[in-house]
Design a protein around this motif. Sequence first.
Motif, PDB file in Angstrom:
ATOM      1  N   LEU A  31      11.005  -6.978  12.389  1.00 24.50           N
ATOM      2  CA  LEU A  31      11.494  -6.181  11.272  1.00 24.50           C
ATOM      3  C   LEU A  31      11.559  -4.725  11.696  1.00 24.50           C
ATOM      4  O   LEU A  31      10.780  -4.291  12.557  1.00 24.50           O
ATOM      5  CB  LEU A  31      10.575  -6.314  10.054  1.00 24.50           C
ATOM      6  N   ASP A  32      12.461  -3.967  11.086  1.00 27.40           N
ATOM      7  CA  ASP A  32      12.538  -2.533  11.370  1.00 27.40           C
ATOM      8  C   ASP A  32      11.467  -1.769  10.605  1.00 27.40           C
ATOM      9  O   ASP A  32      10.754  -0.942  11.185  1.00 27.40           O
ATOM     10  CB  ASP A  32      13.923  -1.991  10.985  1.00 27.40           C
ATOM     11  N   LEU A  33      11.386  -2.054   9.303  1.00 28.59           N
ATOM     12  CA  LEU A  33      10.476  -1.321   8.424  1.00 28.59           C
ATOM     13  C   LEU A  33       9.793  -2.299   7.477  1.00 28.59           C
ATOM     14  O   LEU A  33      10.255  -3.421   7.280  1.00 28.59           O
ATOM     15  CB  LEU A  33      11.244  -0.281   7.591  1.00 28.59           C
ATOM     16  N   GLY A  34       8.688  -1.843   6.880  1.00 30.83           N
ATOM     17  CA  GLY A  34       8.023  -2.641   5.867  1.00 30.83           C
ATOM     18  C   GLY A  34       7.482  -1.748   4.768  1.00 30.83           C
ATOM     19  O   GLY A  34       6.963  -0.661   5.047  1.00 30.83           O
ATOM     20  N   LEU A  35       7.630  -2.188   3.544  1.00 32.77           N
ATOM     21  CA  LEU A  35       7.076  -1.467   2.403  1.00 32.77           C
ATOM     22  C   LEU A  35       5.891  -2.297   1.932  1.00 32.77           C
ATOM     23  O   LEU A  35       6.051  -3.272   1.196  1.00 32.77           O
ATOM     24  CB  LEU A  35       8.136  -1.334   1.304  1.00 32.77           C
ATOM     25  N   ILE A  36       4.691  -1.925   2.366  1.00 26.96           N
ATOM     26  CA  ILE A  36       3.554  -2.822   2.215  1.00 26.96           C
ATOM     27  C   ILE A  36       2.316  -2.109   1.673  1.00 26.96           C
ATOM     28  O   ILE A  36       2.259  -0.882   1.597  1.00 26.96           O
ATOM     29  CB  ILE A  36       3.189  -3.474   3.569  1.00 26.96           C
ATOM     30  N   ILE A  37       1.335  -2.925   1.310  1.00 26.28           N
ATOM     31  CA  ILE A  37       0.007  -2.409   0.984  1.00 26.28           C
ATOM     32  C   ILE A  37      -0.712  -2.188   2.303  1.00 26.28           C
ATOM     33  O   ILE A  37      -0.807  -3.090   3.140  1.00 26.28           O
ATOM     34  CB  ILE A  37      -0.768  -3.416   0.121  1.00 26.28           C
ATOM     35  N   THR A  38      -1.183  -0.996   2.512  1.00 27.30           N
ATOM     36  CA  THR A  38      -1.795  -0.647   3.791  1.00 27.30           C
ATOM     37  C   THR A  38      -3.304  -0.527   3.668  1.00 27.30           C
ATOM     38  O   THR A  38      -3.836  -0.180   2.611  1.00 27.30           O
ATOM     39  CB  THR A  38      -1.237   0.677   4.331  1.00 27.30           C
ATOM     40  N   ASP A  39      -3.966  -0.800   4.771  1.00 23.99           N
ATOM     41  CA  ASP A  39      -5.412  -0.631   4.861  1.00 23.99           C
ATOM     42  C   ASP A  39      -5.674   0.719   5.513  1.00 23.99           C
ATOM     43  O   ASP A  39      -5.255   0.951   6.652  1.00 23.99           O
ATOM     44  CB  ASP A  39      -6.011  -1.756   5.715  1.00 23.99           C
ATOM     45  N   PRO A  40      -6.350   1.638   4.823  1.00 22.94           N
ATOM     46  CA  PRO A  40      -6.586   2.980   5.386  1.00 22.94           C
ATOM     47  C   PRO A  40      -7.275   2.958   6.741  1.00 22.94           C
ATOM     48  O   PRO A  40      -7.111   3.868   7.548  1.00 22.94           O
ATOM     49  CB  PRO A  40      -7.482   3.643   4.330  1.00 22.94           C
ATOM     50  N   ALA A  41      -8.045   1.879   6.986  1.00 21.79           N
ATOM     51  CA  ALA A  41      -8.771   1.795   8.259  1.00 21.79           C
ATOM     52  C   ALA A  41      -7.876   1.338   9.405  1.00 21.79           C
ATOM     53  O   ALA A  41      -8.264   1.394  10.568  1.00 21.79           O
ATOM     54  CB  ALA A  41      -9.957   0.837   8.114  1.00 21.79           C
ATOM     55  N   ASN A  42      -6.688   0.871   9.095  1.00 24.88           N
ATOM     56  CA  ASN A  42      -5.780   0.348  10.118  1.00 24.88           C
ATOM     57  C   ASN A  42      -4.704   1.382  10.428  1.00 24.88           C
ATOM     58  O   ASN A  42      -3.933   1.766   9.561  1.00 24.88           O
ATOM     59  CB  ASN A  42      -5.140  -0.952   9.612  1.00 24.88           C
ATOM     60  N   ASN A  43      -4.657   1.826  11.668  1.00 24.18           N
ATOM     61  CA  ASN A  43      -3.650   2.831  12.057  1.00 24.18           C
ATOM     62  C   ASN A  43      -2.778   2.338  13.205  1.00 24.18           C
ATOM     63  O   ASN A  43      -2.321   3.117  14.024  1.00 24.18           O
ATOM     64  CB  ASN A  43      -4.336   4.146  12.441  1.00 24.18           C
ATOM     65  N   SER A  44      -2.568   1.020  13.250  1.00 26.54           N
ATOM     66  CA  SER A  44      -1.756   0.468  14.336  1.00 26.54           C
ATOM     67  C   SER A  44      -0.266   0.715  14.123  1.00 26.54           C
ATOM     68  O   SER A  44       0.529   0.568  15.044  1.00 26.54           O
ATOM     69  CB  SER A  44      -2.007  -1.041  14.474  1.00 26.54           C
ATOM     70  N   LEU A  45       0.108   1.083  12.887  1.00 28.36           N
ATOM     71  CA  LEU A  45       1.508   1.351  12.587  1.00 28.36           C
ATOM     72  C   LEU A  45       1.674   2.787  12.110  1.00 28.36           C
ATOM     73  O   LEU A  45       0.761   3.368  11.525  1.00 28.36           O
ATOM     74  CB  LEU A  45       2.010   0.409  11.481  1.00 28.36           C
ATOM     75  N   ALA A  46       2.841   3.352  12.366  1.00 27.63           N
ATOM     76  CA  ALA A  46       3.178   4.641  11.761  1.00 27.63           C
ATOM     77  C   ALA A  46       3.481   4.398  10.291  1.00 27.63           C
ATOM     78  O   ALA A  46       4.007   3.341   9.930  1.00 27.63           O
ATOM     79  CB  ALA A  46       4.386   5.242  12.468  1.00 27.63           C
ATOM     80  N   SER A  47       3.135   5.345   9.442  1.00 28.42           N
ATOM     81  CA  SER A  47       3.310   5.088   8.019  1.00 28.42           C
ATOM     82  C   SER A  47       3.682   6.347   7.243  1.00 28.42           C
ATOM     83  O   SER A  47       3.365   7.463   7.656  1.00 28.42           O
ATOM     84  CB  SER A  47       2.034   4.484   7.420  1.00 28.42           C
ATOM     85  N   LEU A  48       4.340   6.114   6.134  1.00 28.07           N
ATOM     86  CA  LEU A  48       4.676   7.163   5.183  1.00 28.07           C
ATOM     87  C   LEU A  48       4.130   6.727   3.821  1.00 28.07           C
ATOM     88  O   LEU A  48       4.661   5.799   3.210  1.00 28.07           O
ATOM     89  CB  LEU A  48       6.200   7.346   5.099  1.00 28.07           C
ATOM     90  N   PRO A  49       3.053   7.360   3.326  1.00 28.05           N
ATOM     91  CA  PRO A  49       2.488   6.965   2.023  1.00 28.05           C
ATOM     92  C   PRO A  49       3.528   7.117   0.913  1.00 28.05           C
ATOM     93  O   PRO A  49       4.254   8.104   0.870  1.00 28.05           O
ATOM     94  CB  PRO A  49       1.322   7.949   1.839  1.00 28.05           C
ATOM     95  N   ILE A  50       3.587   6.108   0.039  1.00 25.62           N
ATOM     96  CA  ILE A  50       4.562   6.123  -1.058  1.00 25.62           C
ATOM     97  C   ILE A  50       3.875   6.319  -2.405  1.00 25.62           C
ATOM     98  O   ILE A  50       4.217   7.229  -3.157  1.00 25.62           O
ATOM     99  CB  ILE A  50       5.381   4.823  -1.079  1.00 25.62           C
ATOM    100  N   THR A  51       2.897   5.480  -2.715  1.00 22.44           N
ATOM    101  CA  THR A  51       2.228   5.590  -4.013  1.00 22.44           C
ATOM    102  C   THR A  51       0.895   4.857  -3.973  1.00 22.44           C
ATOM    103  O   THR A  51       0.643   4.053  -3.077  1.00 22.44           O
ATOM    104  CB  THR A  51       3.113   5.012  -5.138  1.00 22.44           C
ATOM    105  N   ASP A  52       0.054   5.139  -4.953  1.00 27.29           N
ATOM    106  CA  ASP A  52      -1.235   4.457  -5.103  1.00 27.29           C
ATOM    107  C   ASP A  52      -1.186   3.577  -6.347  1.00 27.29           C
ATOM    108  O   ASP A  52      -0.525   3.902  -7.341  1.00 27.29           O
ATOM    109  CB  ASP A  52      -2.385   5.456  -5.242  1.00 27.29           C
ATOM    110  N   SER A  53      -1.908   2.477  -6.297  1.00 27.35           N
ATOM    111  CA  SER A  53      -1.984   1.592  -7.441  1.00 27.35           C
ATOM    112  C   SER A  53      -3.402   1.047  -7.545  1.00 27.35           C
ATOM    113  O   SER A  53      -4.317   1.542  -6.886  1.00 27.35           O
ATOM    114  CB  SER A  53      -0.955   0.453  -7.314  1.00 27.35           C
ATOM    115  N   GLU A  54      -3.568   0.018  -8.380  1.00 31.37           N
ATOM    116  CA  GLU A  54      -4.900  -0.552  -8.588  1.00 31.37           C
ATOM    117  C   GLU A  54      -4.757  -2.014  -8.968  1.00 31.37           C
ATOM    118  O   GLU A  54      -3.825  -2.398  -9.673  1.00 31.37           O
ATOM    119  CB  GLU A  54      -5.620   0.216  -9.704  1.00 31.37           C
ATOM    120  N   LEU A  55      -5.705  -2.839  -8.490  1.00 33.18           N
ATOM    121  CA  LEU A  55      -5.733  -4.235  -8.886  1.00 33.18           C
ATOM    122  C   LEU A  55      -6.465  -4.386 -10.211  1.00 33.18           C
ATOM    123  O   LEU A  55      -7.538  -3.800 -10.408  1.00 33.18           O
ATOM    124  CB  LEU A  55      -6.436  -5.080  -7.821  1.00 33.18           C
ATOM    125  N   LEU A  56      -5.889  -5.174 -11.108  1.00 29.81           N
ATOM    126  CA  LEU A  56      -6.521  -5.452 -12.392  1.00 29.81           C
ATOM    127  C   LEU A  56      -6.806  -6.944 -12.515  1.00 29.81           C
ATOM    128  O   LEU A  56      -6.067  -7.774 -11.974  1.00 29.81           O
ATOM    129  CB  LEU A  56      -5.609  -5.016 -13.541  1.00 29.81           C
TER     130      LEU A  56
END
Length: 289
Positions: free
Chosen positions: A141-166
Amino acid sequence: MELRQLQYFQMVCQLNNITQAAKKLYVTQPTITNSIKNLEKELSIVLFDRSKKQFIPTAEGKVFLKRVDEILRQVDNAASEMRDYQDLKKGVLTIGVPPMIGTFLFPKLLVNFQKSYPNIKLNITEYGSTTIKQMIEKEDLDLGLIITDPANNSLASLPITDSELLVCLKKEHPLSKQSTITFKDIENEPIILLKEGFYIRQKILASFNDCNIQPNIILSSNYLDTIKSLISNGVGISFLLKEIVEYNENIAKIPLSTPIPIKIALVWKKDRYLSNASKAFIDLLTKNK
């Protein structure tokens, strides 16, 4: 055999004259003469009838010219196509989007991108964040719009938004009146989860494990509508992003006593060549943040 040899040959065939061909191509006459001799030597055929003042292709030369015309036309087409890609008049972009993010966030991004770059084709693949991350690392894949783990920096990323599990339950569920819910509160409840490959599933299972609780998982599904319907009908409870259920009146949405923050980002493989289409998508999201 080199591309310029074919170009020299084609021009001589068009003009029937080496001197004029040399002027047209801004090279010396000996350059074209030697190039054609080398081409004839490599092909083991005579390309031109040299018995007359003009250079006339032999029968073999005419057959070869048809092939050369086709080759050079394809080269020109390829160059034009690459210029279109360069100018973003054409392009293909493959993006991985989890169904939950695709439901509330991606449609707006897609509309904005297509308005700005209508000639770029988007191929959208729906998988969980974990699977999409693996596909990006393998360059599927070229790009992914995913939930990221802050501890994982294996990919370059652009933060989009924050959410919460209910915690999502039937509206009439006894726990629906609580202000928050713990994993201990739901240890005996029937649980509905997303399937393997989804980051949310991993986080929920890890949270149960941290509380030394074996969850009662009755069903795993990739279909949000199915999960929401099962919740509404009291079949089980689940964990969904707040944006997915905030307007659903048939589902009670209760925060966890210990919140599980969700960070959504656009990601791509570090050090991988980024196409202009990929750069355009990243730039658009950066400007609209």
